[in-house]
Design a protein around this motif. Structure first.
Motif, PDB file in Angstrom:
ATOM      1  N   THR A 110       0.814  -1.216   0.000  1.00 17.81           N
ATOM      2  CA  THR A 110       0.000   0.000   0.000  1.00 17.81           C
ATOM      3  C   THR A 110       0.848   1.267   0.000  1.00 17.81           C
ATOM      4  O   THR A 110       0.306   2.349  -0.147  1.00 17.81           O
ATOM      5  CB  THR A 110      -0.927   0.048   1.230  1.00 17.81           C
ATOM      6  N   PRO A 120       2.646   4.123  -1.492  1.00 14.26           N
ATOM      7  CA  PRO A 120       2.798   4.651  -2.849  1.00 14.26           C
ATOM      8  C   PRO A 120       4.276   4.765  -3.203  1.00 14.26           C
ATOM      9  O   PRO A 120       5.086   5.149  -2.368  1.00 14.26           O
ATOM     10  CB  PRO A 120       2.152   6.035  -2.760  1.00 14.26           C
ATOM     11  N   PHE A 148       5.987   6.871  -4.871  1.00  9.61           N
ATOM     12  CA  PHE A 148       6.685   8.149  -4.740  1.00  9.61           C
ATOM     13  C   PHE A 148       6.973   8.484  -3.282  1.00  9.61           C
ATOM     14  O   PHE A 148       7.966   9.131  -2.974  1.00  9.61           O
ATOM     15  CB  PHE A 148       5.948   9.288  -5.451  1.00  9.61           C
ATOM     16  N   VAL A 149       6.109   8.010  -2.352  1.00 14.91           N
ATOM     17  CA  VAL A 149       6.389   8.210  -0.931  1.00 14.91           C
ATOM     18  C   VAL A 149       7.629   7.409  -0.539  1.00 14.91           C
ATOM     19  O   VAL A 149       8.554   7.923   0.097  1.00 14.91           O
ATOM     20  CB  VAL A 149       5.180   7.787  -0.071  1.00 14.91           C
ATOM     21  N   PHE A 175       4.799   8.903 -11.623  1.00 17.15           N
ATOM     22  CA  PHE A 175       5.131   9.326 -10.266  1.00 17.15           C
ATOM     23  C   PHE A 175       6.596   9.050  -9.936  1.00 17.15           C
ATOM     24  O   PHE A 175       7.297   9.892  -9.390  1.00 17.15           O
ATOM     25  CB  PHE A 175       4.221   8.614  -9.258  1.00 17.15           C
ATOM     26  N   PHE A 181      -5.159   7.122  -3.483  1.00 11.33           N
ATOM     27  CA  PHE A 181      -3.834   7.130  -4.092  1.00 11.33           C
ATOM     28  C   PHE A 181      -3.796   8.109  -5.268  1.00 11.33           C
ATOM     29  O   PHE A 181      -2.842   8.869  -5.432  1.00 11.33           O
ATOM     30  CB  PHE A 181      -3.485   5.718  -4.568  1.00 11.33           C
ATOM     31  N   ALA A 215      -3.642  11.728  -4.084  1.00 12.83           N
ATOM     32  CA  ALA A 215      -2.303  12.059  -3.593  1.00 12.83           C
ATOM     33  C   ALA A 215      -1.320  12.187  -4.751  1.00 12.83           C
ATOM     34  O   ALA A 215      -0.567  13.156  -4.844  1.00 12.83           O
ATOM     35  CB  ALA A 215      -1.829  10.991  -2.602  1.00 12.83           C
ATOM     36  N   GLY A 216      -1.354  11.229  -5.659  1.00 10.93           N
ATOM     37  CA  GLY A 216      -0.403  11.210  -6.762  1.00 10.93           C
ATOM     38  C   GLY A 216      -0.570  12.396  -7.695  1.00 10.93           C
ATOM     39  O   GLY A 216       0.406  13.046  -8.067  1.00 10.93           O
ATOM     40  N   PHE A 248       0.417  15.533  -6.080  1.00 12.33           N
ATOM     41  CA  PHE A 248       1.882  15.523  -6.016  1.00 12.33           C
ATOM     42  C   PHE A 248       2.466  16.073  -7.312  1.00 12.33           C
ATOM     43  O   PHE A 248       3.419  16.858  -7.310  1.00 12.33           O
ATOM     44  CB  PHE A 248       2.357  14.090  -5.759  1.00 12.33           C
ATOM     45  N   LEU A 293       3.876  17.024  -0.417  1.00 14.02           N
ATOM     46  CA  LEU A 293       5.089  16.306  -0.826  1.00 14.02           C
ATOM     47  C   LEU A 293       5.715  16.967  -2.046  1.00 14.02           C
ATOM     48  O   LEU A 293       6.921  17.187  -2.106  1.00 14.02           O
ATOM     49  CB  LEU A 293       4.757  14.862  -1.188  1.00 14.02           C
ATOM     50  N   GLY A 294       4.868  17.300  -3.013  1.00 16.83           N
ATOM     51  CA  GLY A 294       5.367  17.915  -4.233  1.00 16.83           C
ATOM     52  C   GLY A 294       5.992  19.273  -3.965  1.00 16.83           C
ATOM     53  O   GLY A 294       6.995  19.636  -4.565  1.00 16.83           O
ATOM     54  N   TRP A 302      13.179  19.553   1.468  1.00 18.61           N
ATOM     55  CA  TRP A 302      12.856  18.427   2.348  1.00 18.61           C
ATOM     56  C   TRP A 302      14.076  17.645   2.787  1.00 18.61           C
ATOM     57  O   TRP A 302      14.053  16.972   3.810  1.00 18.61           O
ATOM     58  CB  TRP A 302      11.807  17.526   1.729  1.00 18.61           C
ATOM     59  N   PRO A 348      13.314  17.137   7.061  1.00 19.60           N
ATOM     60  CA  PRO A 348      12.583  15.890   6.772  1.00 19.60           C
ATOM     61  C   PRO A 348      11.127  15.907   7.232  1.00 19.60           C
ATOM     62  O   PRO A 348      10.320  15.149   6.718  1.00 19.60           O
ATOM     63  CB  PRO A 348      13.391  14.823   7.517  1.00 19.60           C
ATOM     64  N   PHE A 401       8.436  15.946   4.438  1.00 17.16           N
ATOM     65  CA  PHE A 401       7.935  14.798   3.672  1.00 17.16           C
ATOM     66  C   PHE A 401       7.464  13.661   4.574  1.00 17.16           C
ATOM     67  O   PHE A 401       6.613  12.885   4.182  1.00 17.16           O
ATOM     68  CB  PHE A 401       8.993  14.286   2.679  1.00 17.16           C
ATOM     69  N   GLY A 438       3.762  12.104   3.864  1.00 22.50           N
ATOM     70  CA  GLY A 438       3.970  10.754   3.324  1.00 22.50           C
ATOM     71  C   GLY A 438       3.344   9.701   4.219  1.00 22.50           C
ATOM     72  O   GLY A 438       2.705   8.747   3.747  1.00 22.50           O
ATOM     73  N   ILE A 458      -0.493   9.716   3.841  1.00 26.34           N
ATOM     74  CA  ILE A 458      -0.944   9.052   2.613  1.00 26.34           C
ATOM     75  C   ILE A 458      -0.900   7.541   2.812  1.00 26.34           C
ATOM     76  O   ILE A 458      -1.877   6.829   2.556  1.00 26.34           O
ATOM     77  CB  ILE A 458      -0.053   9.443   1.407  1.00 26.34           C
ATOM     78  N   THR A 459       0.247   7.050   3.300  1.00 28.10           N
ATOM     79  CA  THR A 459       0.422   5.606   3.460  1.00 28.10           C
ATOM     80  C   THR A 459      -0.579   5.037   4.458  1.00 28.10           C
ATOM     81  O   THR A 459      -1.217   4.009   4.197  1.00 28.10           O
ATOM     82  CB  THR A 459       1.857   5.302   3.908  1.00 28.10           C
ATOM     83  N   VAL A 518      -4.137   4.959   2.819  1.00 33.58           N
ATOM     84  CA  VAL A 518      -4.315   3.915   1.816  1.00 33.58           C
ATOM     85  C   VAL A 518      -4.378   2.553   2.512  1.00 33.58           C
ATOM     86  O   VAL A 518      -5.234   1.723   2.217  1.00 33.58           O
ATOM     87  CB  VAL A 518      -3.178   3.939   0.761  1.00 33.58           C
ATOM     88  N   LEU A 519      -3.486   2.365   3.490  1.00 36.75           N
ATOM     89  CA  LEU A 519      -3.467   1.100   4.231  1.00 36.75           C
ATOM     90  C   LEU A 519      -4.789   0.880   4.966  1.00 36.75           C
ATOM     91  O   LEU A 519      -5.338  -0.225   4.973  1.00 36.75           O
ATOM     92  CB  LEU A 519      -2.295   1.104   5.220  1.00 36.75           C
TER      93      LEU A 519
END
Lengths: 313, 298
Positions: free
Chosen positions: A142, A144, A146-147, A251, B230, B233-234, B237, B253-254, B260, B264, B267, B271, B274-275, B278-279
C-alpha cells in the motif's frame, strides 16, 4: 485454436480503434488547443487559423481522424508540435529505454522476490512465517512508490550518500538502484499475496491429497502438482506487469527526475501536443493489448479447458 | 472473442443461506482481522479530523508567516512549518478533506453508474449485455491512471475534474461485479418463479436481484477507495489535483521541493498520512471481503 486466436486478435484491433477514436475526439472536443499553451499574449484569430490550417485542424473531426488512421496504419504518427524536427515514433523510441530499464528491472525484482515469498508463505500456511510475510506484503503493497522514493532518497542519497538522488547520469547501475526499489517494492507485496493465494487454492485440491496419500514427499508435491497448477493464474497476472511497468510510472519518474515516457506524456498533455499524446497512448495500448493477447493464447495452450468454454460462450 | 480480460473471470458468488444473523456473523469475522480493525479505527479518526478541522486545527491552513518558514517541529508548531511558514499540522488536518471527498464521492458516483448498468446488462443479456461487456473490456484494457491523468489535463486540473475523471474509470469495477452476480442469480428458481407469476421486471430487479447484491456492493464500494485516495495524492503531487492554497498531502510532498532533504518533517508527515490512509482503506476492504464472504476473482 486458430479460430480462438483470430477472435482474440480481432478483439485487440477493435479495442485499439475504439481507444484511438476516444482519445482523438476527447482531445479535440475540449475548448482551447496547442496554440494557446505557453503564450503570454493571446494569438490573433489569423494566427490560430494559420496554425489550424498547417496541421489540418480546420477540417471536420472525422476527416482528421481518417487521415490520422491512414497514416497510423503505416506507423506514421506525425511530428510532435513541440519538436517538429522529429517524428513521434523517434521521440517515443528515444525516451522509452529509460522507462523500460527502470520498469523492467522493477517488475523482475517484484516477481522474483514476490513469488519466492508467496511460495514460502503458502508452504508454511498459518505459521508465523506466513503471518509475517502476509502482513508485510499488505503494508508494503500500500505504500505509494513516490512516498517510498522520498524515504529512500532521504536515507540512501542524502544521509548515507550511497546512491545518487535521481536524474540520469553516467554513474551506471547506481542511478538505477533507488528508482527500481521504489517502483518494485510496492509491487512485490501484490505479487507475494497473489502467489500465496494461487498456491493455497491449488494445495486444497483432491489431486494434492492423492499425491500425499500415495507417499510423494512435500517438495515433490509442491513442485510437480501444486506449482504447475498455480502457475496458470500466476502467469496471467504477472506477464502483463512487464509492459505495464516498462512504459514507466509518471510518479516514479517525477520523483527521481528520470526523462522517461511517463514524464513526456504529462508534458505533452499539458501543451496539448495532440500527435504526441495520441502516439504515446496508442503505443502503450498496443503493448498492453499484445501482452493480454499473448497471455490469453498462452493460457489456452496451457489449459485446454479455456478453449472449450470459449466456444460455448 | 470474449474479452481482453476475460480470463479475470466473472465473480463467483458462493451460495449461502442469509438469515437474521448474517450481519452479526459478518461483524464477528470482521473483528478477527487486525488490519481491518486498524482500518476502521483510522477511517473514523480521519473522518473526525477532516469534518472538524476548522475547530481542531491550531492555525489557519493558509496563513503565511515567513518569519517562521521551514521550522522543524516545536511546541508552537508540533509538526513544523512549510516553506511559507504555514503550520504543517493545520494543513495536514485540512488535507484530510480532499482525500475523503475524492475517495467517497468518486465511489458513490461509480456505484450509481456501475450498479444499475451491471444489473440491467446481466439481467437483460443479449445486445445490451454485449455493449456493456465491450465497455468494461475497453476500460479495463487501459491503465486507469493514464486515463485519469489525461482527462484531468484535458479538462484543466481541479478537484472537481479529478473526481469526474476518476468516476469515468471507477464505474467498471462495481459494474463487472454486479453483472456477474446478476448472471448467477438470474438462473435461480425463485427468479423463474417470479417471472412465471408475471411480476414486473422492475420489481424482480428491486426485490430479488438487488438484495442479493447488497453485501457485495458494500465491499465493491470499499475496495475502490484506496485507488481514489492514491490517485488524489499522486495527482496533487504532480500538481494536477487540489489547487493551491488548499492543502493536500500529495501536494505537500510535491511542494517540499528542494527543502525536504534538510527539513525531513516536510515529507515524513504527509507521506505517513498518505500511506496510513491507503493502508486503512485497504484493510477495511480486505476485512469486508472476508466478513461478508465475497468470493470474487480479482
Amino acid at each position: 485454436m486458430l479460430d480462438y486466436t483470430l477472435r482474440r486478435l480481432g478483439g485487440v484491433l477493435a479495442t485499439l480503434v475504439l481507444l484511438s477514436m476516444f482519445t482523438f475526439v476527447l482531445s479535440r472536443a475540449i475548448p482551447g488547443g496547442p496554440w494557446d499553451v505557453g503564450v503570454e499574449i493571446p494569438r490573433t484569430p489569423e494566427q490560430i487559423a494559420m496554425f489550424k490550417e498547417k496541421y489540418g485542424l480546420d477540417k471536420p473531426i472525422w476527416q482528421q481522424y481518417l487521415v490520422w488512421l491512414r497514416n497510423a496504419v503505416t506507423l506514421d504518427f506525425g511530428s510532435p508540435y513541440m519538436a517538429p524536427e522529429m517524428s513521434v515514433t523517434q521521440l517515443i523510441l528515444r525516451q522509452l529505454p529509460y522507462s523500460a530499464l527502470v520498469g523492467g528491472l522493477a517488475a523482475a525484482l517484484a516477481i522474483t522476490v514476490g513469488v519466492i515469498l508467496g511460495m514460502i508463505a503458502a508452504a508454511r500456511q498459518n505459521t508465523w512465517a506466513d503471518i509475517v510475510i502476509n502482513s508485510a506484503a499488505v503494508v508494503v503493497g500500500t505504500i505509494p512508490g513516490f512516498v517510498l522514493g522520498f524515504v529512500l532518497i532521504y536515507f540512501f542519497a542524502a544521509k548515507l550518500r550511497w546512491f545518487p538522488s535521481g536524474g540520469w547520469s553516467d554513474t551506471g547501475y547506481k542511478t538505477l538502484v533507488l528508482p527500481v526499489t521504489a517502483f518494485g517494492v510496492p509491487a512485490t507485496g501484490g505479487v507475494a499475496r497473489w502467489t500465496r493465494q494461487c498456491m493455497v487454492e491449488a494445495m486444497s485440491s483432491d489431486y494434492v491429497r492423492t499425491a500425499y496419500a500415495k507417499g510423494v514427499r512435500q517438495a515433490g508435491v509442491m513442485s510437480r502438482h501444486v506449482l504447475r497448477n498455480a502457475l496458470i493464474p500466476m502467469i496471467t497476472s504477472f506477464l502483463p506487469m512487464f509492459p505495464a511497468m516498462m512504459t514507466g510510472s509518471v510518479f516514479i519518474e517525477h520523483t527521481f527526475g528520470i526523462p522517461g515516457l511517463g514524464q513526456w506524456f504529462v508534458s505533452s498533455s499539458f501543451s496539448r501536443d495532440y500527435p504526441m499524446v495520441l502516439g504515446i497512448t496508442i503505443f502503450w495500448a498496443v503493448l498492453i493489448a499484445l501482452t493480454y493477447f499473448v497471455t490469453d493464447i498462452l493460457y489456452g495452450v496451457i489449459d485446454p479447458r479455456v478453449r472449450l468454454t470459449e466456444k460455448e460462450g | 472473442m470474449t474479452s481482453l480480460t476475460g480470463h479475470l473471470g466473472a465473480p463467483v458468488v458462493e451460495e449461502r443461506v442469509r438469515h437474521a444473523g448474517f450481519w452479526a456473523g459478518a461483524w464477528r469475522r470482521y473483528r478477527r482481522n487486525l488490519l481491518a480493525m486498524y482500518g476502521l479505527v483510522f477511517v473514523v479518526f480521519i473522518l473526525i479530523v477532516g469534518i472538524f478541522a476548522p475547530w481542531l486545527a491550531p492555525y489557519s491552513y493558509n496563513k503565511v508567516n515567513l518569519d517562521h518558514a521551514l521550522e522543524p517541529p516545536s511546541a508552537a508548531y508540533p509538526l513544523g512549518t512549510d516553506q511559507l511558514g504555514r503550520d504543517m499540522l493545520s494543513r495536514i488536518m485540512y488535507a484530510a478533506r480532499p482525500m475523503l471527498l475524492v475517495g467517497f464521492v468518486t465511489q458513490i458516483f461509480a456505484q450509481l453508474i456501475g450498479v444499475p448498468m451491471g444489473i440491467i446488462a446481466g439481467y437483460a443479456g443479449g445486445a445490451l449485455d454485449w455493449i456493456v461487456t465491450r465497455l468494461i473490456d475497453f476500460f479495463s484494457a487501459l491503465p486507469w491512471y493514464l486515463v485519469v491523468l489525461y482527462l484531468v489535463m484535458v479538462l484543466r486540473p481541479s478537484l472537481e475534474n479529478l473526481i469526474l475523471a476518476l468516476t469515468i474509470t471507477s464505474w467498471v469495477g462495481p459494474c463487472r461485479v454486479v453483472r456477474g452476480l446478476t448472471l448467477s442469480v438470474r438462473e435461480q428458481d425463485y427468479v423463474d418463479a417470479a417471472q412465471a407469476l408475471g411480476i414486473p421486471t422492475r420489481l424482480i430487479l428491486k426485490n430479488h436481484i438487488f438484495p442479493q447484491a447488497a453485501p457485495l456492493l458494500l465491499w465493491s464500494f470499499a475496495v475502490g477507495i484506496p485507488t481514489s485516495v492514491f490517485a488524489e495524492a499522486g495527482l496533487s503531487f504532480l500538481g494536477m489535483g487540489v489547487r493551491p492554497p488548499n492543502p493536500s498531502w500529495g501536494m505537500m510532498l510535491g511542494e517540499a521541493g528542494q527543502w525536504w532533504i534538510y527539513r525531513p518533517h516536510m515529507f515524513i508527515f504527509p507521506g505517513l498520512m498518505i500511506t496510513l490512509s491507503v493502508l486503512a482503506f485497504q484493510g477495511l476492504a480486505d476485512g469486508l471481503r472476508t466478513a461478508i464472504d465475497v468470493n470474487v476473482n480479482i
